[in-house]
Design a protein around this motif. Structure first.
Motif, PDB file in Angstrom:
ATOM      1  N   PRO A   1       0.824  -1.225   0.000  1.00  0.00           N
ATOM      2  CA  PRO A   1       0.000   0.000   0.000  1.00  0.00           C
ATOM      3  C   PRO A   1       0.850   1.264   0.000  1.00  0.00           C
ATOM      4  O   PRO A   1       2.085   1.220   0.145  1.00  0.00           O
ATOM      5  N   ASN A   2       0.191   2.395  -0.138  1.00  0.00           N
ATOM      6  CA  ASN A   2       0.861   3.680  -0.007  1.00  0.00           C
ATOM      7  C   ASN A   2       1.121   3.972   1.472  1.00  0.00           C
ATOM      8  O   ASN A   2       0.773   3.173   2.349  1.00  0.00           O
ATOM      9  N   GLY A   3       1.723   5.097   1.752  1.00  0.00           N
ATOM     10  CA  GLY A   3       2.105   5.373   3.131  1.00  0.00           C
ATOM     11  C   GLY A   3       2.178   6.854   3.428  1.00  0.00           C
ATOM     12  O   GLY A   3       1.638   7.691   2.706  1.00  0.00           O
ATOM     13  N   VAL A   4       2.894   7.177   4.498  1.00  0.00           N
ATOM     14  CA  VAL A   4       2.975   8.557   4.975  1.00  0.00           C
ATOM     15  C   VAL A   4       4.296   8.734   5.717  1.00  0.00           C
ATOM     16  O   VAL A   4       4.816   7.789   6.314  1.00  0.00           O
ATOM     17  N   ASP A   5       4.822   9.933   5.653  1.00  0.00           N
ATOM     18  CA  ASP A   5       6.013  10.294   6.419  1.00  0.00           C
ATOM     19  C   ASP A   5       5.552  10.742   7.799  1.00  0.00           C
ATOM     20  O   ASP A   5       5.265  11.924   8.026  1.00  0.00           O
ATOM     21  N   THR A   6       5.448   9.795   8.723  1.00  0.00           N
ATOM     22  CA  THR A   6       4.882  10.123  10.035  1.00  0.00           C
ATOM     23  C   THR A   6       5.721  11.146  10.789  1.00  0.00           C
ATOM     24  O   THR A   6       5.189  11.948  11.562  1.00  0.00           O
ATOM     25  N   ALA A   7       7.038  11.150  10.575  1.00  0.00           N
ATOM     26  CA  ALA A   7       7.901  12.093  11.298  1.00  0.00           C
ATOM     27  C   ALA A   7       7.530  13.535  10.987  1.00  0.00           C
ATOM     28  O   ALA A   7       7.669  14.428  11.840  1.00  0.00           O
ATOM     29  N   ALA A   8       7.037  13.779   9.778  1.00  0.00           N
ATOM     30  CA  ALA A   8       6.679  15.147   9.394  1.00  0.00           C
ATOM     31  C   ALA A   8       5.509  15.680  10.205  1.00  0.00           C
ATOM     32  O   ALA A   8       5.323  16.907  10.297  1.00  0.00           O
ATOM     33  N   TYR A   9       4.719  14.777  10.779  1.00  0.00           N
ATOM     34  CA  TYR A   9       3.537  15.191  11.542  1.00  0.00           C
ATOM     35  C   TYR A   9       3.789  15.205  13.042  1.00  0.00           C
ATOM     36  O   TYR A   9       2.893  15.544  13.817  1.00  0.00           O
TER      37      TYR A   9
ATOM     38  N   GLU B   1     -15.088  20.928  18.421  1.00  0.00           N
ATOM     39  CA  GLU B   1     -15.952  20.608  19.561  1.00  0.00           C
ATOM     40  C   GLU B   1     -15.671  19.222  20.127  1.00  0.00           C
ATOM     41  O   GLU B   1     -15.911  18.972  21.309  1.00  0.00           O
ATOM     42  N   ALA B   2     -15.143  18.311  19.282  1.00  0.00           N
ATOM     43  CA  ALA B   2     -14.928  16.938  19.754  1.00  0.00           C
ATOM     44  C   ALA B   2     -13.748  16.826  20.697  1.00  0.00           C
ATOM     45  O   ALA B   2     -13.617  15.849  21.420  1.00  0.00           O
ATOM     46  N   GLY B   3     -12.865  17.815  20.676  1.00  0.00           N
ATOM     47  CA  GLY B   3     -11.727  17.769  21.582  1.00  0.00           C
ATOM     48  C   GLY B   3     -10.691  16.741  21.214  1.00  0.00           C
ATOM     49  O   GLY B   3      -9.896  16.324  22.056  1.00  0.00           O
ATOM     50  N   LEU B   4     -10.661  16.304  19.973  1.00  0.00           N
ATOM     51  CA  LEU B   4      -9.681  15.316  19.537  1.00  0.00           C
ATOM     52  C   LEU B   4      -8.332  15.980  19.303  1.00  0.00           C
ATOM     53  O   LEU B   4      -8.256  17.169  18.990  1.00  0.00           O
ATOM     54  N   PRO B   5      -7.226  15.246  19.428  1.00  0.00           N
ATOM     55  CA  PRO B   5      -5.908  15.835  19.184  1.00  0.00           C
ATOM     56  C   PRO B   5      -5.787  16.281  17.740  1.00  0.00           C
ATOM     57  O   PRO B   5      -6.331  15.670  16.829  1.00  0.00           O
ATOM     58  N   LEU B   6      -5.064  17.390  17.522  1.00  0.00           N
ATOM     59  CA  LEU B   6      -4.916  17.930  16.172  1.00  0.00           C
ATOM     60  C   LEU B   6      -3.922  17.125  15.346  1.00  0.00           C
ATOM     61  O   LEU B   6      -3.980  17.127  14.127  1.00  0.00           O
ATOM     62  N   THR B   7      -2.980  16.481  15.999  1.00  0.00           N
ATOM     63  CA  THR B   7      -1.986  15.687  15.287  1.00  0.00           C
ATOM     64  C   THR B   7      -1.841  14.355  15.987  1.00  0.00           C
ATOM     65  O   THR B   7      -1.659  14.301  17.194  1.00  0.00           O
ATOM     66  N   ASP B   8      -1.924  13.271  15.215  1.00  0.00           N
ATOM     67  CA  ASP B   8      -1.876  11.945  15.821  1.00  0.00           C
ATOM     68  C   ASP B   8      -1.202  10.953  14.873  1.00  0.00           C
ATOM     69  O   ASP B   8      -1.828  10.030  14.370  1.00  0.00           O
ATOM     70  N   PRO B   9       0.106  11.142  14.600  1.00  0.00           N
ATOM     71  CA  PRO B   9       0.787  10.260  13.656  1.00  0.00           C
ATOM     72  C   PRO B   9       0.889   8.814  14.127  1.00  0.00           C
ATOM     73  O   PRO B   9       1.092   7.916  13.303  1.00  0.00           O
ATOM     74  N   ASP B  10       0.744   8.560  15.437  1.00  0.00           N
ATOM     75  CA  ASP B  10       0.821   7.183  15.921  1.00  0.00           C
ATOM     76  C   ASP B  10      -0.278   6.316  15.313  1.00  0.00           C
ATOM     77  O   ASP B  10      -0.130   5.101  15.196  1.00  0.00           O
ATOM     78  N   ARG B  11      -1.377   6.940  14.890  1.00  0.00           N
ATOM     79  CA  ARG B  11      -2.489   6.181  14.340  1.00  0.00           C
ATOM     80  C   ARG B  11      -2.128   5.526  12.999  1.00  0.00           C
ATOM     81  O   ARG B  11      -2.795   4.609  12.559  1.00  0.00           O
ATOM     82  N   VAL B  12      -1.105   6.056  12.334  1.00  0.00           N
ATOM     83  CA  VAL B  12      -0.708   5.495  11.038  1.00  0.00           C
ATOM     84  C   VAL B  12       0.755   5.058  11.048  1.00  0.00           C
ATOM     85  O   VAL B  12       1.394   4.970  10.005  1.00  0.00           O
ATOM     86  N   ALA B  13       1.294   4.776  12.237  1.00  0.00           N
ATOM     87  CA  ALA B  13       2.699   4.373  12.327  1.00  0.00           C
ATOM     88  C   ALA B  13       2.985   3.134  11.479  1.00  0.00           C
ATOM     89  O   ALA B  13       4.060   2.995  10.888  1.00  0.00           O
ATOM     90  N   GLY B  14       2.012   2.241  11.397  1.00  0.00           N
ATOM     91  CA  GLY B  14       2.205   1.034  10.600  1.00  0.00           C
ATOM     92  C   GLY B  14       2.239   1.287   9.115  1.00  0.00           C
ATOM     93  O   GLY B  14       2.627   0.412   8.333  1.00  0.00           O
ATOM     94  N   ALA B  15       1.824   2.508   8.721  1.00  0.00           N
ATOM     95  CA  ALA B  15       1.822   2.864   7.298  1.00  0.00           C
ATOM     96  C   ALA B  15       2.973   3.797   6.945  1.00  0.00           C
ATOM     97  O   ALA B  15       2.977   4.383   5.858  1.00  0.00           O
ATOM     98  N   ASP B  16       3.948   3.943   7.827  1.00  0.00           N
ATOM     99  CA  ASP B  16       5.085   4.805   7.526  1.00  0.00           C
ATOM    100  C   ASP B  16       5.790   4.298   6.271  1.00  0.00           C
ATOM    101  O   ASP B  16       5.870   3.093   6.012  1.00  0.00           O
ATOM    102  N   TRP B  17       6.323   5.237   5.486  1.00  0.00           N
ATOM    103  CA  TRP B  17       6.992   4.849   4.241  1.00  0.00           C
ATOM    104  C   TRP B  17       8.136   3.875   4.491  1.00  0.00           C
ATOM    105  O   TRP B  17       8.470   3.054   3.623  1.00  0.00           O
ATOM    106  N   SER B  18       8.748   3.930   5.661  1.00  0.00           N
ATOM    107  CA  SER B  18       9.843   2.996   5.945  1.00  0.00           C
ATOM    108  C   SER B  18       9.351   1.544   5.933  1.00  0.00           C
ATOM    109  O   SER B  18      10.089   0.630   5.524  1.00  0.00           O
ATOM    110  N   ARG B  19       8.107   1.329   6.368  1.00  0.00           N
ATOM    111  CA  ARG B  19       7.533  -0.024   6.325  1.00  0.00           C
ATOM    112  C   ARG B  19       7.318  -0.470   4.870  1.00  0.00           C
ATOM    113  O   ARG B  19       7.500  -1.636   4.530  1.00  0.00           O
ATOM    114  N   ARG B  20       6.905   0.472   4.029  1.00  0.00           N
ATOM    115  CA  ARG B  20       6.693   0.143   2.613  1.00  0.00           C
ATOM    116  C   ARG B  20       8.026  -0.149   1.930  1.00  0.00           C
ATOM    117  O   ARG B  20       8.103  -1.017   1.054  1.00  0.00           O
ATOM    118  N   VAL B  21       9.084   0.570   2.327  1.00  0.00           N
ATOM    119  CA  VAL B  21      10.408   0.290   1.775  1.00  0.00           C
ATOM    120  C   VAL B  21      10.845  -1.127   2.155  1.00  0.00           C
ATOM    121  O   VAL B  21      11.422  -1.856   1.334  1.00  0.00           O
TER     122      VAL B  21
END
Length: 383
Positions: A186-194, A346-366
């Motif tokens: 799959p595709n991924g994300v640079d979690t460190a950037a977030y 209003e939901a009070g959710l965190p604005l940044t939550d890269p841990d939610r996609v840690a398994g999709a980090d580009w390093s895993r795809r590499v």
């Protein structure tokens, strides 16, 4: 090992799947060399449209990148002089230029990594071991009959003759996997950037903003829906489109007339700031067989940013289990965005939550691509 990549996208500051994977591979293996073949420029097409015509830049060294040695990455940007209907050998000329360039770099027996299906000509012309990386099902895109037939014929060669086939989405795993064995990467994300809190971009308008990040292309973006959404927001906020603009002049005019703010391309390093400061993240995509084949990179980026999301029922977003994601029909999308913008925060959710996609980090795809390339390389060693 040497690798020749035929890419559907140029190597620029807007990083997509190919750049993340290739850069990751080069950082892992200091002996690896890559020739990255970019899409050819089309001066005639540009001259007939609204773009500035230019020639391809040919062969050049890749940009300086942290952790990658000089001369490990080479870029080739060819020139397409005439349309295929005039020059029926245009693809053959392209293939010969790639072969000449590989020889000039003393790449005698590289692995061929095909993303642009035109690479099928290299599969037929060489004995190179090969990998087909399917990121979009262009056989399903709305194109002329001649173009569709060309892509179908090229893909038949690739599926039949490549040593390995990689797909980016579950839908592609089903469709291409019906023909031969495939590997899902799959595709991924640079979690460190977030992990970093970015300042609000200066070009974001004041007030509430609903942000879309991605290439602006008629195959994906629902232009009429974007215009309707901007009008529905009225004075409550702005709809912002961030990404390379591949829309026709008429389509962009329609968007701007409706009040959509089209910012254009931004370097990938700057995109997290736009997503972190969005009150709502949106996906106003068309729902077609083509978009159903995709694995949207923005799914992972939006989740890492952590804000509320409103999406049409497209692949990826309609399947994810995420309390932040609202999937709305085309008919209810604009009102859903307006409602989300009204209640943002209003939901009070965190604005940044890269841990939610840690398994999709580009390093895993590499990691996954390393295994696939090792399999391809071993075929040549053992043959």
């Amino acid at each position: 090992m040497d690798v020749v990549v035929t890419s559907l996208e140029a190597w620029d500051t807007v990083w997509r799947r190919n750049q993340h994977l290739v850069a990751g591979l080069l950082r892992r293996d200091p002996t690896l060399r890559v020739l990255f073949v970019e899409p050819a420029t089309d001066p005639l097409h540009a001259a007939l449209g609204a773009s500035q015509p230019r020639l391809g830049r040919g062969l050049r060294a890749g940009p300086a990148l942290d952790g990658i040695r000089p001369e490990a990455l080479w870029l080739l940007e060819p020139t397409k002089w005439l349309p295929r209907r005039v020059d029926r050998r245009v693809d053959e000329r392209w293939a010969r230029q790639v072969l000449r360039t590989a020889r000039s770099l003393e790449m005698a027996d590289p692995v061929l990594w095909v993303n642009d299906p035109t690479g099928s000509l290299l599969v037929e012309a060489t004995t190179w071991r090969s990998l087909y990386d399917v990121t979009d099902d262009w056989t399903l895109a709305e194109r002329s009959t001649a173009e569709t037939e060309r892509v179908i014929a090229q893909e038949q060669v690739l599926l039949a003759r490549c040593d390995e086939v990689v797909v980016c989405s579950p839908a592609l795993a089903v469709s291409k996997g019906a023909v031969r064995e495939v590997t899902l990467v799959p595709n991924g994300v640079d979690t460190a950037a977030y992990l970093v809190a970015h300042d609000r971009p200066a070009d974001l308008p004041d007030g509430a903003v609903a942000v879309y990040a991605g290439t602006l292309h008629g195959d994906r973006l629902d232009v009429d829906l974007c215009a309707a959404t901007a009008r529905a927001l009225g004075g409550r906020g702005h709809l912002i489109l961030v990404g390379p603009n591949a829309l026709a002049t008429e389509q962009r005019s329609r968007l701007e007339s409706a009040g959509v703010v089209v910012l254009g391309a931004r370097p990938s390093a700057e995109v997290p700031a736009y997503l972190q400061h969005a009150d709502v993240l949106v996906v106003p995509h068309v729902v077609t067989p083509f978009t159903d084949s995709l694995d949207p990179i923005k799914l992972y980026e939006y989740q890492a940013a952590g804000g509320p999301v409103v999406s049409t029922p497209v692949a990826g977003f309609r399947d994810v289990v995420d309390e932040r994601v609202v999937v709305a029909s085309r008919e209810t999308f604009a009102s859903a965005v307006a409602d989300a913008l009204t209640h943002a925060g209003e939901a009070g959710l965190p604005l940044t939550d890269p841990d939610r996609v840690a398994g999709a980090d580009w390093s895993r795809r590499v990691d996954q691509i390393v295994q696939v390339l090792a399999s391809v390389h071993a075929r040549g060693v053992n043959s």
